[in-house]
Design a protein around this motif. Structure first.
Motif, PDB file in Angstrom:
ATOM      1  N   MET A 147       3.330  -0.727   4.879  1.00 40.73           N
ATOM      2  CA  MET A 147       2.702   0.267   3.814  1.00 40.73           C
ATOM      3  C   MET A 147       3.550   1.070   4.799  1.00 40.73           C
ATOM      4  O   MET A 147       4.543   1.736   5.152  1.00 40.73           O
ATOM      5  N   SER A 199      -4.004  -4.559  -8.974  1.00 39.85           N
ATOM      6  CA  SER A 199      -3.648  -3.225  -8.783  1.00 39.85           C
ATOM      7  C   SER A 199      -4.652  -2.567  -8.411  1.00 39.85           C
ATOM      8  O   SER A 199      -5.821  -2.364  -9.579  1.00 39.85           O
ATOM      9  N   THR A 238       0.726   4.604  -0.272  1.00 45.62           N
ATOM     10  CA  THR A 238       0.164   6.130  -0.963  1.00 45.62           C
ATOM     11  C   THR A 238       1.378   7.282  -0.391  1.00 45.62           C
ATOM     12  O   THR A 238       0.980   8.301   0.231  1.00 45.62           O
ATOM     13  N   PHE A 295      -0.160  -6.632   5.213  1.00 44.94           N
ATOM     14  CA  PHE A 295       0.151  -5.405   4.019  1.00 44.94           C
ATOM     15  C   PHE A 295       0.911  -4.665   4.808  1.00 44.94           C
ATOM     16  O   PHE A 295       1.395  -4.779   6.271  1.00 44.94           O
ATOM     17  N   ILE A 334      -7.484   0.822   4.901  1.00 36.77           N
ATOM     18  CA  ILE A 334      -6.640  -0.862   5.195  1.00 36.77           C
ATOM     19  C   ILE A 334      -6.620  -1.165   6.223  1.00 36.77           C
ATOM     20  O   ILE A 334      -6.667  -2.558   6.991  1.00 36.77           O
ATOM     21  N   VAL A 378       1.105  -1.317   0.087  1.00 34.55           N
ATOM     22  CA  VAL A 378      -0.164  -0.201  -0.117  1.00 34.55           C
ATOM     23  C   VAL A 378       1.053   1.118  -0.187  1.00 34.55           C
ATOM     24  O   VAL A 378       1.625   1.685   0.748  1.00 34.55           O
ATOM     25  N   TYR A 398      -1.216  -4.767  -5.313  1.00 34.32           N
ATOM     26  CA  TYR A 398      -1.010  -3.445  -5.324  1.00 34.32           C
ATOM     27  C   TYR A 398      -1.720  -2.182  -4.914  1.00 34.32           C
ATOM     28  O   TYR A 398      -2.549  -2.062  -5.868  1.00 34.32           O
ATOM     29  N   ILE A 399      -2.144  -1.739  -4.129  1.00 42.35           N
ATOM     30  CA  ILE A 399      -2.828  -0.030  -3.884  1.00 42.35           C
ATOM     31  C   ILE A 399      -2.315   0.932  -3.597  1.00 42.35           C
ATOM     32  O   ILE A 399      -0.714   0.586  -3.280  1.00 42.35           O
ATOM     33  N   THR A 400      -2.244   1.967  -4.913  1.00 38.85           N
ATOM     34  CA  THR A 400      -1.103   2.830  -4.381  1.00 38.85           C
ATOM     35  C   THR A 400      -1.732   4.419  -5.667  1.00 38.85           C
ATOM     36  O   THR A 400      -3.819   4.008  -5.932  1.00 38.85           O
ATOM     37  N   VAL A 444      -6.288   6.199   2.963  1.00 37.74           N
ATOM     38  CA  VAL A 444      -6.646   4.825   2.479  1.00 37.74           C
ATOM     39  C   VAL A 444      -6.190   4.035   3.795  1.00 37.74           C
ATOM     40  O   VAL A 444      -5.924   3.148   4.062  1.00 37.74           O
TER      41      VAL A 444
END
Length: 373
Positions: free
Chosen positions: A244, A299, A216, A242, A230, A214, A280-282, A226
């Protein structure tokens, strides 16, 4: 003789990531020198050895900006620029379009380009696939458009758009006094689409671990939302980690763990780790997007909208119907669990059918300019 790159690099790769890939490819044809806006010692490329970023020790960035526009500093940067282009016999200058949205540098950039014109140096403007990067302040928005217009019409020999016209042509996001519709018409004869710039050696994704990245940061309002969401849903996925990154060079919060949530300062070589991840979280920035497209990484893209910026929003939703990735706006992020379930249950993004050879194509084009066609 060399090709020079003038980049806004001073904090991290960020916008200069594409310059890195292009410079490395260009160095296969000729010598390269990279200059940044603060003018630390330039980074020289020579064939066959290439090294991009030196290990610089920066002063406190807040203190830097207190004096960055003092006359002595402006004159210092101009002198450094002139000395650099003369010492390295720069024949072609590649200038990021983005810095013209940074009002603190805009005026002196004219001086840089004037000095290039005096010496017969060809000027190439390098922009992402969406060049109209809106400033935060409304009163600066026309200034940016006027600046880009003047630079492109009176200084640029070529404008390289690092995208593909078939999927996202240059567009005008809105009409102001500066009339960006007309600007696009004016510059059309010197615009060249190169394809998207990425690590052309990046492999296709193949899951080998249960890591969900994650990425960001923690310096924007979107990132906080976000992060909190999460943290709320992570317990539903006990078999996944996860990871981050939530700190930057100036504000550390990493090095913590809570069950299956890992807070880290940064992830070394994240691009390589994405090849094996579960998800993938972005943000929807240029660099993250091309990594997703090249690697076909499962993603979720959360386009930034803070500061009334439209680049990520338009790119994300232009690409969404092709199913290269999933898109959630901040307002939709409460549905993250449904989307993440889909991603983790065998989602296979569609391959990108447009050009991802932007680094190679740009390097060849610069070589042609360097050699006088």
């Amino acid at each position: 003789m060399s090709v020079g790159f003038l980049t806004q690099y001073y904090r991290g790769l960020g916008h200069s990531q594409r310059i890195k890939f292009i410079a490395e490819k260009t160095a296969e044809y000729t010598d390269v020198v990279i200059m940044d806006q603060l003018f630390r010692p330039p980074i020289e490329y020579s064939v066959p050895h290439i090294a991009f970023l030196g290990d610089y020790t920066l002063p406190d960035i807040n203190k830097v900006f207190q004096f960055i526009q003092q006359p002595a500093m402006i004159n210092f940067r101009i002198r450094q620029f002139i000395e650099t282009i003369e010492k390295h016999k720069v024949k072609v200058l590649v200038c990021e379009g983005f810095p013209f949205c940074r009002q603190q540098f805009a005026h002196e950039y004219f001086r840089y380009l004037e000095e290039c014109k005096k010496r017969g140096i060809k000027i190439v403007i390098s922009v992402r696939d969406f060049p109209w990067d809106e400033p935060h302040h409304n009163q600066l928005q026309d200034w940016v458009l006027y600046t880009q217009n003047i630079v492109c019409k009176y200084y640029a020999d070529s404008i390289l758009v690092h995208g593909d016209k078939r999927i996202l042509p240059l567009i005008s996001d809105r009409t102001r006094q500066a009339n960006s519709v007309q600007i696009i018409k004016d510059i059309e004869p010197i615009v060249k689409y190169t394809g998207y710039v990425c690590d052309e050696n990046q492999p296709i994704h193949k899951q080998r671990d249960n890591n969900v990245y994650v990425s960001t940061g923690l310096n924007k309002d979107e990132a906080v939302t976000v992060f909190k969401k999460i943290a709320e849903i992570a317990h539903y996925y006990p078999d996944y980690n996860f990871i981050m990154p939530i700190a930057n060079k100036y504000n550390s919060m990493g090095g913590r763990k809570n069950k299956n949530i890992y807070l880290v300062e940064y992830v070394p070589e994240l691009r390589k780790k994405l090849t094996n991840c579960s998800a993938y979280i972005t943000y929807g920035g240029y660099n993250a997007t091309v990594e997703i497209l090249k690697g076909q990484i499962p993603s979720i893209v959360v386009p930034r909208q803070s500061g009334k910026k439209m680049e990520q929003f338009i790119r994300a939703f232009t690409f969404e119907p092709y199913d290269f990735y999933k898109v959630l706006t901040l307002q939709e992020f409460h549905n993250i669990k449904l989307t993440l379930d889909e991603i983790l249950n065998g989602y296979k993004p569609k391959p990108f059918k447009f050009s991802l050879d932007g680094a190679s194509n740009t390097a060849k084009f610069l070589s042609e300019i360097y050699n006088g066609y």
